[in-house]
Motif scaffolding. Structure first.
Motif: not given
Length: 101
Positions: A71-77
């Motif tokens: 899973i890849g998440k951005d800075s906002a999760a």
């Protein structure tokens, strides 16, 4: 017309306690689900886990089918992508540190 290419490299780190074999691993299947496009210079927090291990006997001997989810998440999760892979280890007659029995 000039085209820009996006080069992406994912690093999922290691699964604690797991030692991958030096030989005998086959990449069997992989799928990606993107929730949105990747952005240039974006940094994602990536993680992976073993979902399950299925052991079978085949013509060439014992095999383990290892199902991984990444899973890849951005800075906002927020989840940007989910990757699911199946790896086949053909020499799975012996214990592998970190792979569930």
């Amino acid at each position: 017309m000039s085209r820009r290419h996006l080069c992406v490299r994912f690093s999922f780190g290691e699964i604690q306690g797991l030692t991958w074999p030096d030989a005998g691993m086959i990449h069997a299947e992989q799928e990606y689900e993107y929730r949105r496009p990747l952005a240039v210079d974006e940094i994602l927090q990536c993680s992976q886990q073993i979902e399950k291990v299925v052991r079978k006997n085949g013509k060439s001997g014992k095999m383990a089918f290892i199902y991984l989810t990444q899973i890849g998440k951005d800075s906002a999760a927020d989840t940007v992508f989910i990757s699911k892979r199946v790896l086949v280890w053909k020499t799975a007659g012996r214990h592998v540190e970190g792979v569930p029995e």
